[in-house]
Design a protein around this motif. Sequence first.
Motif, mmCIF file in Angstrom:
data_model
loop_
_atom_site.group_PDB
_atom_site.id
_atom_site.type_symbol
_atom_site.label_atom_id
_atom_site.label_comp_id
_atom_site.label_asym_id
_atom_site.label_seq_id
_atom_site.Cartn_x
_atom_site.Cartn_y
_atom_site.Cartn_z
ATOM 1 N N ASP A 91 35.312 2.633 21.877
ATOM 2 C CA ASP A 91 35.285 2.612 23.339
ATOM 3 C C ASP A 91 33.891 2.993 23.829
ATOM 4 O O ASP A 91 33.410 4.081 23.498
ATOM 5 C CB ASP A 91 36.307 3.614 23.888
ATOM 6 C CG ASP A 91 36.289 3.737 25.407
ATOM 7 O OD1 ASP A 91 35.899 2.751 26.069
ATOM 8 O OD2 ASP A 91 36.676 4.803 25.931
ATOM 9 N N ALA A 151 41.290 3.475 27.386
ATOM 10 C CA ALA A 151 40.214 3.533 26.379
ATOM 11 C C ALA A 151 40.572 2.671 25.175
ATOM 12 O O ALA A 151 39.728 1.954 24.627
ATOM 13 C CB ALA A 151 39.979 4.977 25.957
ATOM 14 N N ARG A 157 40.136 -0.978 26.089
ATOM 15 C CA ARG A 157 38.708 -1.347 26.061
ATOM 16 C C ARG A 157 38.226 -1.537 24.628
ATOM 17 O O ARG A 157 37.514 -2.492 24.314
ATOM 18 C CB ARG A 157 37.846 -0.266 26.736
ATOM 19 C CG ARG A 157 37.935 -0.220 28.242
ATOM 20 C CD ARG A 157 36.850 0.668 28.853
ATOM 21 N NE ARG A 157 36.945 2.069 28.463
ATOM 22 C CZ ARG A 157 37.644 2.993 29.109
ATOM 23 N NH1 ARG A 157 38.339 2.670 30.186
ATOM 24 N NH2 ARG A 157 37.656 4.257 28.699
#
Length: 278
Positions: free
Chosen positions: A28, A68, A71
């Motif tokens: 992330d 997170a 991502r």
Amino acid sequence: MTTRIEKRFAALKAEGRAALVTFTMSGDPDTATSLAVIKALPKAGADLIELGMPFTDPMADGPAIQAAGVRALAAGQTLSKTLAMVRDFRTEDDDTPIVLMGYYNPIYIYGVDRFLVDAKAAGVDGLIVVDLPPEEDEELCIPALKAGVNFIRLATPTTDDKRLPAVLNNTSGFVYYVSITGITGSAAPDATKVAAAVTRIKRHTTLPVAVGFGVRTAEQARMIAQGADGVVVGSALVDVLRASLDKDGKATPLTVKAVADLVADLSQGVRGAKAAAE
């Protein structure tokens, strides 16, 4: 053989202070930035590093850590890449303990035996697998212990004295006490209740007890550190990383510094607990 986790907690106990345990999601917002973040953590004051293994169905995580993981997965993060990040980190730091935290499914797909060999070779010290209860120890916990990898369990406010021995059986490294019921990052822990819970857990084990979920500030870290062997901070770091990204969710020159600055602040809080106790 003593693991890095055991060595670190023993050293901090001799120093008379709690550990700062930091959580970030591997990959992330991308692999290179994530690696730069974890390399910056020990210098900023992290004593142990928890590295999230992104997963598509993270049921115990709050919105910040779920985002997170999304991502990281969107940027192509895999379990193999996470292990490669640990290997890369180890070329510069052979002392800071690294714990992989996440869910069983990615490890199961990777193959338990292969995963343990590769994780150990990469320099992973411990595992926290939130969806494997003690009743399923044969799946991963026992093989991990045989491979010399600590298997760290979560205890919660609802883990009563009858359940605790089962939770603590085969646990090693440390016990992770989840200070609030519910998902990560949702509320602030009550330091008095936490200290009482840590005392209760310690009646059942000699392992260090680290406390997480809800710690966001240096002052909260200081309060928790007075009654625990470690303070775990995750959602706050994930939030500060997210806030540093550009409008497309990509890293900026501020990203690594934003996380490191908060860790340095939290570290001062944890170390302040020792000063307050003296």
